[in-house]
Design an enzyme around this catalytic site. Structure first.
Site, PDB file in Angstrom:
ATOM      1  N   LYS A  79      -6.763  -2.425  34.062  1.00  0.00           N
ATOM      2  CA  LYS A  79      -7.982  -1.616  34.200  1.00  0.00           C
ATOM      3  C   LYS A  79      -9.240  -2.461  34.070  1.00  0.00           C
ATOM      4  O   LYS A  79     -10.217  -2.205  34.766  1.00  0.00           O
ATOM      5  CB  LYS A  79      -7.977  -0.415  33.243  1.00  0.00           C
ATOM      6  CG  LYS A  79      -7.757  -0.724  31.786  1.00  0.00           C
ATOM      7  CD  LYS A  79      -7.602   0.564  31.002  1.00  0.00           C
ATOM      8  CE  LYS A  79      -7.560   0.334  29.504  1.00  0.00           C
ATOM      9  NZ  LYS A  79      -6.490  -0.554  29.026  1.00  0.00           N
ATOM     10  N   ARG A 114     -10.739   7.515  24.747  1.00  0.00           N
ATOM     11  CA  ARG A 114      -9.304   7.399  24.493  1.00  0.00           C
ATOM     12  C   ARG A 114      -8.749   8.614  23.768  1.00  0.00           C
ATOM     13  O   ARG A 114      -7.560   8.649  23.466  1.00  0.00           O
ATOM     14  CB  ARG A 114      -9.033   6.157  23.639  1.00  0.00           C
ATOM     15  CG  ARG A 114      -8.843   4.902  24.464  1.00  0.00           C
ATOM     16  CD  ARG A 114      -8.770   3.723  23.504  1.00  0.00           C
ATOM     17  NE  ARG A 114      -7.872   2.709  23.910  1.00  0.00           N
ATOM     18  CZ  ARG A 114      -8.234   1.530  24.439  1.00  0.00           C
ATOM     19  NH1 ARG A 114      -9.484   1.270  24.677  1.00  0.00           N
ATOM     20  NH2 ARG A 114      -7.344   0.623  24.730  1.00  0.00           N
ATOM     21  N   ARG A 143      -0.315 -12.185  28.760  1.00  0.00           N
ATOM     22  CA  ARG A 143      -1.781 -12.119  28.801  1.00  0.00           C
ATOM     23  C   ARG A 143      -2.402 -13.204  27.925  1.00  0.00           C
ATOM     24  O   ARG A 143      -1.930 -13.463  26.832  1.00  0.00           O
ATOM     25  CB  ARG A 143      -2.251 -10.748  28.316  1.00  0.00           C
ATOM     26  CG  ARG A 143      -3.773 -10.659  28.195  1.00  0.00           C
ATOM     27  CD  ARG A 143      -4.280  -9.273  28.307  1.00  0.00           C
ATOM     28  NE  ARG A 143      -4.113  -8.498  27.094  1.00  0.00           N
ATOM     29  CZ  ARG A 143      -4.495  -7.219  26.993  1.00  0.00           C
ATOM     30  NH1 ARG A 143      -5.024  -6.605  28.029  1.00  0.00           N
ATOM     31  NH2 ARG A 143      -4.318  -6.563  25.871  1.00  0.00           N
ATOM     32  N   ARG A 187      -4.312 -12.591  22.320  1.00  0.00           N
ATOM     33  CA  ARG A 187      -5.130 -11.699  21.504  1.00  0.00           C
ATOM     34  C   ARG A 187      -4.418 -11.348  20.202  1.00  0.00           C
ATOM     35  O   ARG A 187      -3.201 -11.181  20.197  1.00  0.00           O
ATOM     36  CB  ARG A 187      -5.407 -10.412  22.295  1.00  0.00           C
ATOM     37  CG  ARG A 187      -6.866 -10.190  22.564  1.00  0.00           C
ATOM     38  CD  ARG A 187      -7.067  -9.111  23.555  1.00  0.00           C
ATOM     39  NE  ARG A 187      -6.691  -7.792  23.040  1.00  0.00           N
ATOM     40  CZ  ARG A 187      -6.922  -6.654  23.700  1.00  0.00           C
ATOM     41  NH1 ARG A 187      -7.503  -6.699  24.880  1.00  0.00           N
ATOM     42  NH2 ARG A 187      -6.571  -5.502  23.197  1.00  0.00           N
ATOM     43  N   ARG A 237       0.176   0.585  20.273  1.00  0.00           N
ATOM     44  CA  ARG A 237      -0.937   1.005  21.139  1.00  0.00           C
ATOM     45  C   ARG A 237      -0.427   1.883  22.283  1.00  0.00           C
ATOM     46  O   ARG A 237      -1.106   2.816  22.711  1.00  0.00           O
ATOM     47  CB  ARG A 237      -1.707  -0.208  21.646  1.00  0.00           C
ATOM     48  CG  ARG A 237      -2.762  -0.640  20.636  1.00  0.00           C
ATOM     49  CD  ARG A 237      -2.938  -2.139  20.573  1.00  0.00           C
ATOM     50  NE  ARG A 237      -3.451  -2.702  21.790  1.00  0.00           N
ATOM     51  CZ  ARG A 237      -3.076  -3.902  22.279  1.00  0.00           C
ATOM     52  NH1 ARG A 237      -2.178  -4.625  21.657  1.00  0.00           N
ATOM     53  NH2 ARG A 237      -3.591  -4.346  23.380  1.00  0.00           N
TER      54      ARG A 237
END
Ligand code: AMP
Length: 211
Positions: free
Chosen positions: A15, A90, A124, A157, A168
């Site tokens: 996104k 969210r 990532r 991260r 999450r």
């Protein structure tokens, strides 16, 4: 048309990448609420110190903080012709709060399976300095470990641990799904298949927005 867009999707759905592409096309800012929060943590501001633990554990940050930061950001001058929010709202409470600030014109859901989300997040890497996101296979940096944009060091991260991702995703299914259902009911939801290349997702998204 003044585009006021929310882009939602599970972790790793791309996104942020699509928000940037759309931002270039529409000439309105792409705003990542996650990045705004990470900047507060890195600055060690009063808010940053308050939210550090929640962020690290993959919890949603308190609404009072998120509402204030989201409102303050869209009230800036560069949002006067529209904006793209990545990762906000969210929860239904956040969505309803934001209606007192601005009504979205489009809500985009970039969907991928949990299996694909976990696979992607493990690859990532993000720039500690500017927040740019990379994927080792689909969007690799030109020089390994170095950000193309600012030369900063690329890292995993803090919240991208296997447990962090699973947690999450659970929050996404429990809380953010309600936001999607809410906007579907209002006829604003556009669903996009995120399990394609970046270019194919972009094409589907632009087509569905008639761009
Ligand atoms: P993201 O960069 O979108 O993956 O967000 C990273 C983290 O920032 C999340 O796991 C939350 O801790 C926090 N966060 C981002 N957006 C929100 C939001 N709308 N509400 C509450 N917390 C958020």
């Amino acid at each position: 048309m003044k585009y006021k867009i929310f882009i939602l999707g599970p972790q790793g759905s791309g996104k942020g990448t699509q928000a940037e592409l759309l931002s270039e096309k529409l000439n309105v800012p792409a705003i990542s609420l996650g990045q705004i929060l990470r900047d507060e943590v890195n600055k060690k501001s009063k808010i940053g110190l308050q939210i550090e633990k929640e962020m690290e554990n993959g919890e949603l940050v308190a609404n009072s903080i998120v509402h204030e930061l989201a409102k303050k950001r869209v009230e800036q001058n560069d949002c006067k012709n529209g904006f793209i929010f990545d990762g906000f709202p969210r929860s239904l409470i956040q969505a309803k709060f934001f209606e007192t600030v601005a009504e979205p014109t489009h809500v985009l859901e970039i969907w991928i399976s949990d299996k694909e989300a976990i696979r992607r997040i493990s690859q990532r890497r993000v720039c500690k300095k500017c927040g740019e996101s990379y994927h080792l296979e689909y969007k690799p940096p030109k020089i390994a470990g170095v950000c193309d944009k600012c030369g900063g060091k690329l890292e995993i991260r803090d919240d991208d641990t296997p447990e962090g991702i699973r947690h999450r995703l659970k929050i996404y299914h429990d809380e953010t799904q309600e936001v999607l259902d809410y906007y579907q009911g209002k006829g604003l939801l556009i669903k996009i298949n995120g399990e394609q290349s970046i270019e194919k997702v972009r094409k589907e998204l632009f087509e569905k927005l008639s761009l």
